[in-house]
Design an enzyme around this catalytic site. Structure first.
Site, PDB file in Angstrom:
ATOM      1  N   LYS A   1       0.956  -1.244  -0.056  1.00 34.05           N
ATOM      2  CA  LYS A   1      -0.076  -0.021  -0.042  1.00 34.05           C
ATOM      3  C   LYS A   1       0.900   1.182   0.195  1.00 34.05           C
ATOM      4  O   LYS A   1       1.975   1.458   0.581  1.00 34.05           O
ATOM      5  CB  LYS A   1      -0.931   0.016   1.193  1.00 34.05           C
ATOM      6  CG  LYS A   1      -1.947  -1.182   1.271  1.00 34.05           C
ATOM      7  CD  LYS A   1      -2.742  -1.077   0.187  1.00 34.05           C
ATOM      8  CE  LYS A   1      -4.055  -2.044   0.158  1.00 34.05           C
ATOM      9  NZ  LYS A   1      -5.082  -1.792   1.282  1.00 34.05           N
TER      10      LYS A   1
ATOM     11  N   GLN B   1      -1.314 -12.582  10.464  1.00 32.71           N
ATOM     12  CA  GLN B   1      -1.618 -12.381   9.028  1.00 32.71           C
ATOM     13  C   GLN B   1      -0.082 -11.985   8.334  1.00 32.71           C
ATOM     14  O   GLN B   1       0.851 -11.866   8.846  1.00 32.71           O
ATOM     15  CB  GLN B   1      -2.484 -11.101   8.873  1.00 32.71           C
ATOM     16  CG  GLN B   1      -1.903  -9.626   9.368  1.00 32.71           C
ATOM     17  CD  GLN B   1      -2.728  -8.682   9.938  1.00 32.71           C
ATOM     18  OE1 GLN B   1      -3.865  -8.851  10.376  1.00 32.71           O
ATOM     19  NE2 GLN B   1      -2.505  -7.298   9.602  1.00 32.71           N
TER      20      GLN B   1
ATOM     21  N   ASP C   1      -2.756  -6.309   0.446  1.00 28.25           N
ATOM     22  CA  ASP C   1      -1.415  -6.623   0.944  1.00 28.25           C
ATOM     23  C   ASP C   1      -1.289  -7.663   2.131  1.00 28.25           C
ATOM     24  O   ASP C   1      -0.194  -8.082   2.535  1.00 28.25           O
ATOM     25  CB  ASP C   1      -0.877  -5.348   1.361  1.00 28.25           C
ATOM     26  CG  ASP C   1      -1.369  -4.687   2.520  1.00 28.25           C
ATOM     27  OD1 ASP C   1      -2.474  -4.986   2.521  1.00 28.25           O
ATOM     28  OD2 ASP C   1      -0.988  -3.834   3.226  1.00 28.25           O
TER      29      ASP C   1
ATOM     30  N   ASP D   1      -3.362  -7.969  17.468  1.00 29.34           N
ATOM     31  CA  ASP D   1      -4.180  -7.396  16.283  1.00 29.34           C
ATOM     32  C   ASP D   1      -5.490  -8.069  15.948  1.00 29.34           C
ATOM     33  O   ASP D   1      -5.026  -9.217  15.653  1.00 29.34           O
ATOM     34  CB  ASP D   1      -3.276  -7.129  15.144  1.00 29.34           C
ATOM     35  CG  ASP D   1      -3.838  -6.203  14.105  1.00 29.34           C
ATOM     36  OD1 ASP D   1      -4.035  -4.980  14.247  1.00 29.34           O
ATOM     37  OD2 ASP D   1      -4.191  -6.752  12.973  1.00 29.34           O
ATOM     38  N   ASN D   2      -6.675  -7.615  15.950  1.00 32.79           N
ATOM     39  CA  ASN D   2      -7.853  -8.017  15.488  1.00 32.79           C
ATOM     40  C   ASN D   2      -8.027  -9.536  15.797  1.00 32.79           C
ATOM     41  O   ASN D   2      -8.447 -10.443  15.105  1.00 32.79           O
ATOM     42  CB  ASN D   2      -7.904  -8.138  14.104  1.00 32.79           C
ATOM     43  CG  ASN D   2      -8.173  -6.887  13.436  1.00 32.79           C
ATOM     44  OD1 ASN D   2      -8.772  -5.883  14.163  1.00 32.79           O
ATOM     45  ND2 ASN D   2      -7.642  -6.255  12.222  1.00 32.79           N
TER      46      ASN D   2
ATOM     47  N   GLU E   1      -6.876  -6.379  20.773  1.00 27.60           N
ATOM     48  CA  GLU E   1      -7.307  -4.994  20.054  1.00 27.60           C
ATOM     49  C   GLU E   1      -8.550  -5.530  19.225  1.00 27.60           C
ATOM     50  O   GLU E   1      -8.644  -5.830  18.194  1.00 27.60           O
ATOM     51  CB  GLU E   1      -6.092  -4.577  19.180  1.00 27.60           C
ATOM     52  CG  GLU E   1      -6.443  -3.265  18.271  1.00 27.60           C
ATOM     53  CD  GLU E   1      -7.040  -3.783  17.049  1.00 27.60           C
ATOM     54  OE1 GLU E   1      -7.356  -2.537  16.434  1.00 27.60           O
ATOM     55  OE2 GLU E   1      -6.915  -4.723  16.579  1.00 27.60           O
TER      56      GLU E   1
ATOM     57  N   LYS F   1       0.843   4.602   9.282  1.00 27.88           N
ATOM     58  CA  LYS F   1       0.678   3.264   8.996  1.00 27.88           C
ATOM     59  C   LYS F   1       1.230   2.908   7.578  1.00 27.88           C
ATOM     60  O   LYS F   1       1.448   1.659   7.352  1.00 27.88           O
ATOM     61  CB  LYS F   1      -0.758   2.638   9.124  1.00 27.88           C
ATOM     62  CG  LYS F   1      -1.318   2.421  10.507  1.00 27.88           C
ATOM     63  CD  LYS F   1      -2.861   2.085  10.472  1.00 27.88           C
ATOM     64  CE  LYS F   1      -3.136   0.827   9.622  1.00 27.88           C
ATOM     65  NZ  LYS F   1      -4.798   0.805   9.584  1.00 27.88           N
ATOM     66  N   TYR F   2       1.149   3.993   6.751  1.00 25.95           N
ATOM     67  CA  TYR F   2       1.650   3.813   5.341  1.00 25.95           C
ATOM     68  C   TYR F   2       2.678   4.501   5.143  1.00 25.95           C
ATOM     69  O   TYR F   2       3.230   4.570   3.973  1.00 25.95           O
ATOM     70  CB  TYR F   2       0.391   4.347   4.667  1.00 25.95           C
ATOM     71  CG  TYR F   2      -0.795   3.526   4.891  1.00 25.95           C
ATOM     72  CD1 TYR F   2      -1.055   2.127   4.640  1.00 25.95           C
ATOM     73  CD2 TYR F   2      -1.845   4.058   5.632  1.00 25.95           C
ATOM     74  CE1 TYR F   2      -2.013   1.339   5.062  1.00 25.95           C
ATOM     75  CE2 TYR F   2      -3.038   3.126   5.779  1.00 25.95           C
ATOM     76  CZ  TYR F   2      -2.994   1.887   5.771  1.00 25.95           C
ATOM     77  OH  TYR F   2      -4.222   1.468   6.078  1.00 25.95           O
TER      78      TYR F   2
END
Length: 703
Positions: A299, A359, A394, A430-431, A459, A570-571
């Site tokens: 990204k 992930q 991604d 995360d998630n 989270e 984040k990017y």
């Protein structure tokens, strides 16, 4: 994968067919099953029910911290008028040796009993309740009433002496005793008392011997518990270290810590910032993912699908040819650099929390090595992550329930242990709500079996039942809906739910005003005062809170119509002047100092809301268990206009006599003053104090 600790009671007999015969008795037809009458007649007449705390009938562990005292309550009763005794039994999960603490009947009419357990170790504990008939106490009670009424108790005295003789025989027959010296002393006491009893011909002398306090105490010490009733479940408590409850987190993206504009930050840059973070009073430094970032579908800025040659991608797209979840992004430094960062953090009295995201980038080594862990589409392409209509090209997700899931689960467990061995004892997950709940229950227990001090933060911004389930199955802390609770009513109702319901036994909220994913509309283009309001709320409503780097600079650039940061780190790489004008670092340091100096703010379920006549002023307080520390907070919820009004202190709870005085220290400004009665006028305004924090001490005490 989790273990159920419920001990099932005996099933009720099913009376059918040839097992049943009809017995006529006074016109009733009674169906009686052969060979089962004794099951009922031999069962204990004592009922133990409504045991608290327990989560879902003991399916999940209650949470506590080292040094905590846990109140245990139950309804305990039986037919008739016998007196009862009860204890809370406790042991370590990995031990068969029980210890016990007494329970006391606090409400006879409701058969309510209460006891306490103290936890001194970061371990898993098992507890239950045991009760028995207090035969000697019942005898004392009945015989004493007869004596008071002038009745003849000669037979009762013989019965009482027989009870002492039975206890004496039982003591003499003991092979092992928890207190051998006491056993020997009580044998001598019983023998002496019975000797005098047998020689005496005077009823009152005999009664005096059996009613002597030393005899009563000895009978209490050695009750006959052969027919005691034990609660039919063994319940679990996981006792974390204190940081599970009380902590201030500083969230850091390592690549954004370089002082040189546009330059990729490293662990050395991040290490250089640690003294500044410590000076603000933080004790946990939480790192966004530090692993190699994939190139496939990388990204660009602001989550763009178009990636330029200089774009660094999202740290959540984990894995490339440099490695996966056990590797360090080379642009951040080496493993030795990471170890140096961890050690420096520890030297400064803080510790590292790691972001653990299950992930993978399409470039992750696992995809080539273990394609069976992933899901592929009919055309042979790997299925990337989606939350329609959102697409995350991604990253790809693992399949927790595939044929080869066992190997995947063990690989993930070993990855947690790998980082724990490197000194990481806190993981922000995360998630987790998009991953396997059975996996989390299993892996958290497995990791804590090796490293009991490991903490896990969930989270998960999702439906309440899932957030609650994650907390139940073992997550030490949880994100919450705090970011979206803005009005007085919303905040009060939400935190009453968290602190006054059974949720308080397992759900520990960690309050973040913003995250890399969430920039609430309240803070979009908002003034400095809005950041102060949300910070003070987070830091005082809960003993655990967190802050994203840049919050101290009041970064308020949000994407219009979305709860997201514009130009999110984040990017891309963000470079900041950490001392720029308008920062709130001094306030943060002061509030963290206040939190550390006042034990009341280190508690969670002691939060109470009090009356404020202005709906734009929230008034709440916390007191520790003995009221030696009492803190109250008045916060304006309006970042734009001044707000004023009366607030009322709970003087009865504060041990202040009616109409009496108490001393107030306003801890943010240093002002001190006395208040008579329970009313205080508060004046809050954006250009000065958006909040006041009061430490109060009674002058005219009620008790």
């Amino acid at each position: 994968m989790g273990r159920e600790r419920k001990i099932k009671p005996k099933a009720t007999p099913v009376l059918t067919g040839s097992d049943v015969k009809d017995v006529s008795k006074r016109g009733w037809i009674i169906k009686e099953k052969h060979n089962h009458l004794m099951d009922y007649s031999a069962s204990s007449p004592i009922t133990i029910e409504n045991v608290y705390p327990q989560i879902d009938e003991g399916r999940y562990a209650v949470k506590r911290e080292v040094g905590d005292v846990m109140d245990v309550s139950a309804n305990i009763f039986k037919d008739g008028h016998d007196l009862l005794k009860a204890v809370v039994l406790c042991r370590y999960e990995d031990s068969d040796e029980w210890w016990e603490t007494p329970m006391y009947e606090t409400n006879h009419g409701l058969a309510q009993w209460e006891g306490q357990l103290w936890f001194g170790s970061n371990k898993r504990y098992i507890y239950t309740i045991e009760a028995w008939v207090d035969e000697y106490g019942t005898w004392l009670d009945g015989t004493g009433k007869k004596i008071d009424a002038g009745q003849d108790v000669s037979l009762e005295l013989i019965e009482g002496a027989d009870m002492v003789r039975k206890s004496l025989a039982r003591l003499k027959g003991m092979k092992d005793s928890r207190d051998e010296d006491q056993r020997v002393a009580d044998i001598a006491l019983f023998e002496e008392a019975l000797g005098y009893f047998d020689k005496s011909n005077d009823m009152m002398d005999k009664a005096g011997l059996l009613f002597h306090q030393e005899v009563i105490d000895a009978m209490d010490r050695w009750p006959d518990r052969e027919k005691a009733t034990r609660y039919d479940r063994e319940l679990e408590v996981y006792v974390d270290r204190e940081r599970a409850r009380f902590a201030a987190w500083y969230e850091m993206n390592v690549r954004c810590q370089s002082p040189i504009p546009g330059q990729h930050g490293t662990f050395k840059d991040a290490e250089a910032r640690l003294p500044d973070i410590q000076s603000m009073g933080f004790d946990v430094v939480y790192l966004l993912p530090i692993h190699p970032i994939g190139y496939a579908h990388r990204k660009g800025k602001n989550n763009s699908l178009v990636c330029g040659p200089d774009d660094v991608g999202s740290p959540y797209a984990i894995g490339n040819s440099d490695g996966g979840h056990r590797a360090i992004n080379p642009l951040l430094g080496t493993m030795d650099d990471f170890r140096s960062f961890v050690n420096k953090t520890r030297e400064l009295g803080m510790e590292v929390a790691m972001d653990f995201a299950i992930q993978c980038s399409p470039d992750h080594p696992w995809i080539k090595e273990h394609p069976e862990w992933f899901t592929f589409r009919p055309d042979g392409t790997i299925k990337y992550a989606e939350n329609p209509p959102k697409k995350y090209q991604d990253i790809v997700n693992v399949n927790f329930y595939g044929e080869h899931s066992e190997a995947l689960w063990y690989e993930l467990k070993d990855t947690f242990l790998f980082w724990a061995n490197e000194g990481v004892r806190i993981f922000r997950i995360d998630n987790p709500h998009t991953k396997s709940v059975p996996f989390w229950e299993w892996v958290i227990r497995e990791v804590q079996n090796v490293y009991p001090d490991t903490l896990f933060l969930a989270e998960a911004f999702t439906r309440p039942p899932m957030m609650q389930m994650l907390a139940k199955i073992g997550f030490s802390q949880s994100y919450s809906y705090f970011a979206w609770r803005e009005t007085k009513h919303e905040i009060e109702e939400y935190f009453k739910e968290l602190t006054l319901s059974h949720e308080k036994e397992y759900f520990r909220p960690n309050l973040f005003p913003t995250t890399p994913d969430i920039m609430p509309f309240y803070l979009h283009d908002a003034p400095r005062s809005a950041f102060i309001i949300r910070y003070i709320l987070a830091a005082t409503l809960s003993p655990a809170y967190g802050m994203l780097n840049g919050y101290e600079l009041c970064e308020n650039d949000g994407i219009y119509g979305k709860e997201e940061f514009n130009n999110s780190e984040k990017y891309e790489i963000r470079t900041r002047d950490w001392n720029q004008e308008g920062n709130i670092k001094d306030l943060i340091a002061t509030v963290n100092w206040i939190r550390g100096e006042n034990p009341a703010l280190q508690g969670y379920e002691n939060l109470r809301f009090y009356t404020s006549e202005n709906d734009n002023i929230l008034f709440y307080g916390k007191m520790n268990y003995d009221h030696s520390n009492m803190i109250f907070v008045a916060v304006s919820l309006d970042p734009y206009d001044g707000q004023a009004g009366r607030v009322w202190f709970p003087t009865e709870e504060m041990n202040v006599a009616f109409g009496g005085r108490f001393h107030v220290e306003e801890l943010l400004s240093g002002r001190e003053f006395d208040v008579r009665g329970n009313e205080l006028w508060v004046n809050l305004y954006p250009a000065g104090n958006q909040a006041e924090i009061y430490r109060v001490t009674p002058i005219d005490r009620a008790w």
